[in-house]
Design a protein around this motif. Structure first.
Motif, PDB file in Angstrom:
ATOM      1  N   GLN A 276      11.040  40.107  23.618  1.00  0.00           N
ATOM      2  CA  GLN A 276      10.598  38.707  23.587  1.00  0.00           C
ATOM      3  C   GLN A 276       9.166  38.631  24.123  1.00  0.00           C
ATOM      4  O   GLN A 276       8.898  39.011  25.258  1.00  0.00           O
ATOM      5  CB  GLN A 276      11.519  37.830  24.429  1.00  0.00           C
TER       6      GLN A 276
ATOM      7  N   GLU B 267       9.277  41.180  26.993  1.00  0.00           N
ATOM      8  CA  GLU B 267      10.402  41.635  27.811  1.00  0.00           C
ATOM      9  C   GLU B 267      11.422  42.320  26.909  1.00  0.00           C
ATOM     10  O   GLU B 267      11.781  41.793  25.867  1.00  0.00           O
ATOM     11  CB  GLU B 267      11.065  40.454  28.539  1.00  0.00           C
ATOM     12  N   ALA B 268      11.856  43.500  27.333  1.00  0.00           N
ATOM     13  CA  ALA B 268      12.888  44.241  26.606  1.00  0.00           C
ATOM     14  C   ALA B 268      14.254  43.743  27.065  1.00  0.00           C
ATOM     15  O   ALA B 268      14.539  43.709  28.258  1.00  0.00           O
ATOM     16  CB  ALA B 268      12.759  45.735  26.889  1.00  0.00           C
ATOM     17  N   LEU B 269      15.095  43.335  26.112  1.00  0.00           N
ATOM     18  CA  LEU B 269      16.413  42.802  26.442  1.00  0.00           C
ATOM     19  C   LEU B 269      17.477  43.586  25.684  1.00  0.00           C
ATOM     20  O   LEU B 269      17.387  43.752  24.461  1.00  0.00           O
ATOM     21  CB  LEU B 269      16.460  41.309  26.102  1.00  0.00           C
ATOM     22  N   ALA B 270      18.452  44.092  26.416  1.00  0.00           N
ATOM     23  CA  ALA B 270      19.461  44.977  25.833  1.00  0.00           C
ATOM     24  C   ALA B 270      20.431  44.191  24.955  1.00  0.00           C
ATOM     25  O   ALA B 270      20.799  43.051  25.264  1.00  0.00           O
ATOM     26  CB  ALA B 270      20.215  45.695  26.952  1.00  0.00           C
TER      27      ALA B 270
ATOM     28  N   VAL C 130      15.705  45.772  35.704  1.00  0.00           N
ATOM     29  CA  VAL C 130      16.294  46.797  36.565  1.00  0.00           C
ATOM     30  C   VAL C 130      17.464  46.165  37.312  1.00  0.00           C
ATOM     31  O   VAL C 130      17.317  45.109  37.925  1.00  0.00           O
ATOM     32  CB  VAL C 130      15.244  47.319  37.559  1.00  0.00           C
TER      33      VAL C 130
ATOM     34  N   GLN D 164      20.655  50.080  40.295  1.00  0.00           N
ATOM     35  CA  GLN D 164      19.640  51.117  40.041  1.00  0.00           C
ATOM     36  C   GLN D 164      18.645  51.187  41.192  1.00  0.00           C
ATOM     37  O   GLN D 164      18.272  52.262  41.647  1.00  0.00           O
ATOM     38  CB  GLN D 164      18.856  50.787  38.772  1.00  0.00           C
TER      39      GLN D 164
ATOM     40  N   GLU E 116      11.205  44.596  36.148  1.00  0.00           N
ATOM     41  CA  GLU E 116      11.668  43.301  36.653  1.00  0.00           C
ATOM     42  C   GLU E 116      12.830  43.515  37.615  1.00  0.00           C
ATOM     43  O   GLU E 116      13.873  44.048  37.245  1.00  0.00           O
ATOM     44  CB  GLU E 116      12.118  42.403  35.492  1.00  0.00           C
TER      45      GLU E 116
ATOM     46  N   ASP F 272      13.748  35.904  38.047  1.00  0.00           N
ATOM     47  CA  ASP F 272      14.634  34.788  38.421  1.00  0.00           C
ATOM     48  C   ASP F 272      14.196  34.156  39.732  1.00  0.00           C
ATOM     49  O   ASP F 272      15.025  33.768  40.563  1.00  0.00           O
ATOM     50  CB  ASP F 272      16.092  35.261  38.552  1.00  0.00           C
TER      51      ASP F 272
ATOM     52  N   GLU G 164       9.721  31.380  32.521  1.00  0.00           N
ATOM     53  CA  GLU G 164      10.792  31.795  31.616  1.00  0.00           C
ATOM     54  C   GLU G 164      11.374  30.584  30.889  1.00  0.00           C
ATOM     55  O   GLU G 164      11.398  29.486  31.442  1.00  0.00           O
ATOM     56  CB  GLU G 164      11.975  32.374  32.406  1.00  0.00           C
ATOM     57  N   GLY G 165      11.893  30.829  29.705  1.00  0.00           N
ATOM     58  CA  GLY G 165      12.670  29.786  29.023  1.00  0.00           C
ATOM     59  C   GLY G 165      11.858  28.567  28.632  1.00  0.00           C
ATOM     60  O   GLY G 165      12.355  27.443  28.655  1.00  0.00           O
TER      61      GLY G 165
ATOM     62  N   GLU H 252      10.799  26.111  26.216  1.00  0.00           N
ATOM     63  CA  GLU H 252      11.357  25.705  24.921  1.00  0.00           C
ATOM     64  C   GLU H 252      10.566  24.592  24.259  1.00  0.00           C
ATOM     65  O   GLU H 252      10.690  24.373  23.056  1.00  0.00           O
ATOM     66  CB  GLU H 252      12.817  25.256  25.095  1.00  0.00           C
TER      67      GLU H 252
ATOM     68  N   TYR I  10      11.742  30.306  23.749  1.00  0.00           N
ATOM     69  CA  TYR I  10      11.977  30.059  22.333  1.00  0.00           C
ATOM     70  C   TYR I  10      10.833  29.305  21.675  1.00  0.00           C
ATOM     71  O   TYR I  10      10.655  29.382  20.461  1.00  0.00           O
ATOM     72  CB  TYR I  10      13.291  29.287  22.138  1.00  0.00           C
TER      73      TYR I  10
ATOM     74  N   PRO J  16      13.928  36.638  21.384  1.00  0.00           N
ATOM     75  CA  PRO J  16      13.867  38.110  21.420  1.00  0.00           C
ATOM     76  C   PRO J  16      14.140  38.648  20.011  1.00  0.00           C
ATOM     77  O   PRO J  16      15.051  38.167  19.349  1.00  0.00           O
ATOM     78  CB  PRO J  16      15.001  38.493  22.384  1.00  0.00           C
TER      79      PRO J  16
HETATM   80  P1  C2E Z   1      16.873  37.509  32.197  1.00  0.00           P
HETATM   81  O1  C2E Z   1      16.257  38.759  32.720  1.00  0.00           O
HETATM   82  O2  C2E Z   1      16.652  36.269  32.989  1.00  0.00           O
HETATM   83  O3  C2E Z   1      16.346  37.368  30.709  1.00  0.00           O
HETATM   84  C1  C2E Z   1      15.994  36.151  30.101  1.00  0.00           C
HETATM   85  C2  C2E Z   1      17.132  35.611  29.262  1.00  0.00           C
HETATM   86  O4  C2E Z   1      16.776  34.300  28.835  1.00  0.00           O
HETATM   87  C3  C2E Z   1      17.396  36.416  27.997  1.00  0.00           C
HETATM   88  O5  C2E Z   1      18.791  36.348  27.717  1.00  0.00           O
HETATM   89  C4  C2E Z   1      16.609  35.612  26.955  1.00  0.00           C
HETATM   90  O6  C2E Z   1      17.069  35.806  25.634  1.00  0.00           O
HETATM   91  C5  C2E Z   1      16.866  34.218  27.437  1.00  0.00           C
HETATM   92  N1  C2E Z   1      15.834  33.283  26.978  1.00  0.00           N
HETATM   93  C6  C2E Z   1      14.531  33.542  26.737  1.00  0.00           C
HETATM   94  N2  C2E Z   1      13.865  32.438  26.354  1.00  0.00           N
HETATM   95  C7  C2E Z   1      14.769  31.444  26.352  1.00  0.00           C
HETATM   96  C8  C2E Z   1      14.676  30.047  26.051  1.00  0.00           C
HETATM   97  O7  C2E Z   1      13.622  29.505  25.699  1.00  0.00           O
HETATM   98  N3  C2E Z   1      15.819  29.316  26.171  1.00  0.00           N
HETATM   99  C9  C2E Z   1      17.000  29.876  26.557  1.00  0.00           C
HETATM  100  N4  C2E Z   1      18.071  29.089  26.637  1.00  0.00           N
HETATM  101  N5  C2E Z   1      17.121  31.192  26.850  1.00  0.00           N
HETATM  102  C10 C2E Z   1      16.015  31.967  26.757  1.00  0.00           C
HETATM  103  P2  C2E Z   1      19.619  37.655  27.320  1.00  0.00           P
HETATM  104  O8  C2E Z   1      18.806  38.533  26.409  1.00  0.00           O
HETATM  105  O9  C2E Z   1      20.951  37.184  26.843  1.00  0.00           O
HETATM  106  O10 C2E Z   1      19.751  38.407  28.691  1.00  0.00           O
HETATM  107  C11 C2E Z   1      20.539  37.879  29.725  1.00  0.00           C
HETATM  108  C12 C2E Z   1      20.405  38.665  30.992  1.00  0.00           C
HETATM  109  O11 C2E Z   1      20.945  39.972  30.860  1.00  0.00           O
HETATM  110  C13 C2E Z   1      18.946  38.881  31.418  1.00  0.00           C
HETATM  111  O12 C2E Z   1      18.476  37.706  32.036  1.00  0.00           O
HETATM  112  C14 C2E Z   1      19.098  40.066  32.364  1.00  0.00           C
HETATM  113  O13 C2E Z   1      19.519  39.615  33.633  1.00  0.00           O
HETATM  114  C15 C2E Z   1      20.233  40.836  31.717  1.00  0.00           C
HETATM  115  N6  C2E Z   1      19.688  41.961  30.952  1.00  0.00           N
HETATM  116  C16 C2E Z   1      19.221  41.990  29.691  1.00  0.00           C
HETATM  117  N7  C2E Z   1      18.799  43.224  29.337  1.00  0.00           N
HETATM  118  C17 C2E Z   1      18.999  44.004  30.421  1.00  0.00           C
HETATM  119  C18 C2E Z   1      18.763  45.402  30.715  1.00  0.00           C
HETATM  120  O14 C2E Z   1      18.244  46.165  29.880  1.00  0.00           O
HETATM  121  N8  C2E Z   1      19.110  45.841  31.955  1.00  0.00           N
HETATM  122  C19 C2E Z   1      19.649  45.008  32.903  1.00  0.00           C
HETATM  123  N9  C2E Z   1      19.965  45.524  34.104  1.00  0.00           N
HETATM  124  N10 C2E Z   1      19.885  43.708  32.672  1.00  0.00           N
HETATM  125  C20 C2E Z   1      19.557  43.212  31.449  1.00  0.00           C
END
Ligand code: C2E
Ligand code: CA
Ligand code: CA
Ligand code: CA
Length: 278
Positions: free
Chosen positions: A44, A58-61, A117, A121, A148, A179, A235-236, A238, A257, A262
Motif C-alpha cells: 500500500q 507498506e508490505a501487508l501479508a 514486525v 519477533q 514497523e 498504531d 494511516e487510513g 479515506e 484508500y 494494498p
Molecule cells: P496495520 O499495520 O495497522 O496495517 C494497516 C491496515 O489498515 C491494513 O490492514 C490496511 O489494509 C488497512 N488500511 C489501509 N488503509 C485503509 C483505509 O483507508 N481504510 C481502512 N478501513 N483500512 C485501511 P490489513 O492488511 O488487513 O492488516 C491488518 C493488520 O495485520 C496490520 O495492521 C498488521 O498489524 C497486521 N499485519 C499485516 N501484515 C503483517 C506482517 O507481515 N507481519 C505482521 N507481524 N503483522 C502484519
C-alpha cells in the motif's frame, strides 16, 4: 469465492475464540502455507503529502488459501504468534520485501518498503542480527527498509527494544512506531527509543474531523513529531477532508484508500508509473 459454510466460519473464527479444533486445523494449514508459498505480500503506497509523490509502501501479508480464498492477516497473524510460526512468517515477509525493494531499485524505482514486525519477533535477542543478515542476503540497501514496531511492543520493554533497534538504525534501516496513540505510553518514555517515523493510528484519523478529542490527539502528535524532528504517516486516510486536515497539521505522509488499497507488487509498479507521469 466459495460460500462460507458452518465449517469454514468455524475455521476462520478460530483465531478469535476458543475453538481448539478450528485453531489446530488453522495451525496445521498455516505451517503448510508458509512452506508451500501460499503467503504473499501486497503493498500500500505512502504518499508524501507535500509533493503528492508515492515514496514508500507498506508490505501487508495475505494468505492465498487454495480453497478458502484470500485470508486477511488479522485472522492468521495471531495464530502464527501463538503457535511459534511467527519467526518463519516474519522471515518470509522481510525476505520478500527486501528482494522486492532491491528489484525495484534496480529498475530505478527507489521505493522504501515498510515491514510489520510482531512483538514476539522483537523480543528475540537475535532480532537485529537476523534482520540485517536477511537484508544482506537479499542484496537490499538497508535504507530501503522501514521496520514497523507497534507502540505497545516497543514500550513493553523499551530498553530491550532500544538495544535491538539501534544497530538496525546504524545500518540505515528506518524505524516506525506503528498504531501510535493506542498504546497509552507517555511521550517522555517514547523519546528513549531510536525511531524515525510515527504512524498515527487509523482510528484517530477516522475520528479527527468529527470528534474534538481525536482532533486534539492528531494535532498534538503531529506537533510533537515536528518538534522531535521525526516524520509522520497518517494511516487510513479515506477522504480528501482527512488528507487536508493531516497535511495542514504538518503530517509527512498519507496512507489509505483515498490514495490506493494494498495491491500486488505488479500493480503497484504500474500504479506508481501512472502517478509519476500524471
Ligand atoms: P496495520 O499495520 O495497522 O496495517 C494497516 C491496515 O489498515 C491494513 O490492514 C490496511 O489494509 C488497512 N488500511 C489501509 N488503509 C485503509 C483505509 O483507508 N481504510 C481502512 N478501513 N483500512 C485501511 P490489513 O492488511 O488487513 O492488516 C491488518 C493488520 O495485520 C496490520 O495492521 C498488521 O498489524 C497486521 N499485519 C499485516 N501484515 C503483517 C506482517 O507481515 N507481519 C505482521 N507481524 N503483522 C502484519
Ligand atoms: Ca503497520
Ligand atoms: Ca498501523
Ligand atoms: Ca492498526
Amino acid at each position: 469465492a466459495r460460500a462460507a459454510g458452518p465449517l469454514s466460519v468455524r475455521w476462520a473464527g478460530a483465531a478469535l475464540n476458543d475453538d481448539a479444533y478450528g485453531r489446530l486445523r488453522m495451525e496445521q494449514e498455516l505451517r503448510h502455507a508458509i512452506a508451500a508459498g501460499e503467503l504473499e505480500l501486497h503493498y500500500q503506497p505512502q504518499i508524501e503529502l507535500a509533493s503528492g509523490k508515492p515514496l514508500g509502501a507498506e508490505a501487508l501479508a495475505r494468505w492465498r488459501h487454495p480453497t478458502r480464498g484470500m485470508i486477511p492477516p488479522d485472522r492468521f497473524i495471531p495464530v502464527a504468534e501463538e503457535c511459534g510460526l511467527v519467526e518463519a512468517l516474519g522471515r518470509f515477509v522481510l525476505e520478500t520485501a527486501a528482494r522486492q525493494a532491491a528489484a525495484w531499485a534496480g529498475l530505478g524505482f527507489r521505493l522504501r518498503i515498510a515491514v510489520n514486525v510482531s512483538a514476539i519477533q522483537l523480543r528475540n535477542p537475535a532480532f537485529a542480527e537476523t534482520a540485517l543478515a536477511i537484508l544482506r542476503e537479499a542484496d537490499c540497501d538497508p535504507s530501503l527498509i522501514e521496520l514497523e514496531i507497534t507502540e505497545s511492543a516497543a514500550m513493553a520493554d523499551a530498553d530491550h527494544a532500544a538495544r535491538q533497534l539501534a544497530p538496525l538504525r546504524a545500518q540505515g534501516v528506518r524505524i516506525a512506531i506503528d498504531d501510535f496513540g493506542t498504546g497509552y505510553s507517555n511521550l517522555a518514555s517514547l523519546t528513549q527509543l531510536p525511531f524515525d517515523v510515527i504512524k498515527i493510528d487509523r482510528g484517530f484519523v477516522r475520528d479527527a474531523l468529527e470528534h474534538p478529542n481525536a482532533r486534539m490527539v492528531v494535532a498534538a502528535v503531529l506537533g510533537l513529531a515536528g518538534n522531535l524532528g521525526v516524520e509522520t504517516v497518517a494511516e487510513g486516510v479515506e477522504t480528501e477532508e482527512q488528507r487536508a486536515f493531516v497535511a495542514a497539521h504538518g503530517c509527512t505522509y498519507g496512507q489509505g484508500y483515498l490514495f490506493s488499497r494494498p495491491v500486488p507488487a505488479e500493480s503497484l509498479l504500474a500504479w506508481r508509473r501512472n502517478q509519476l507521469v500524471a
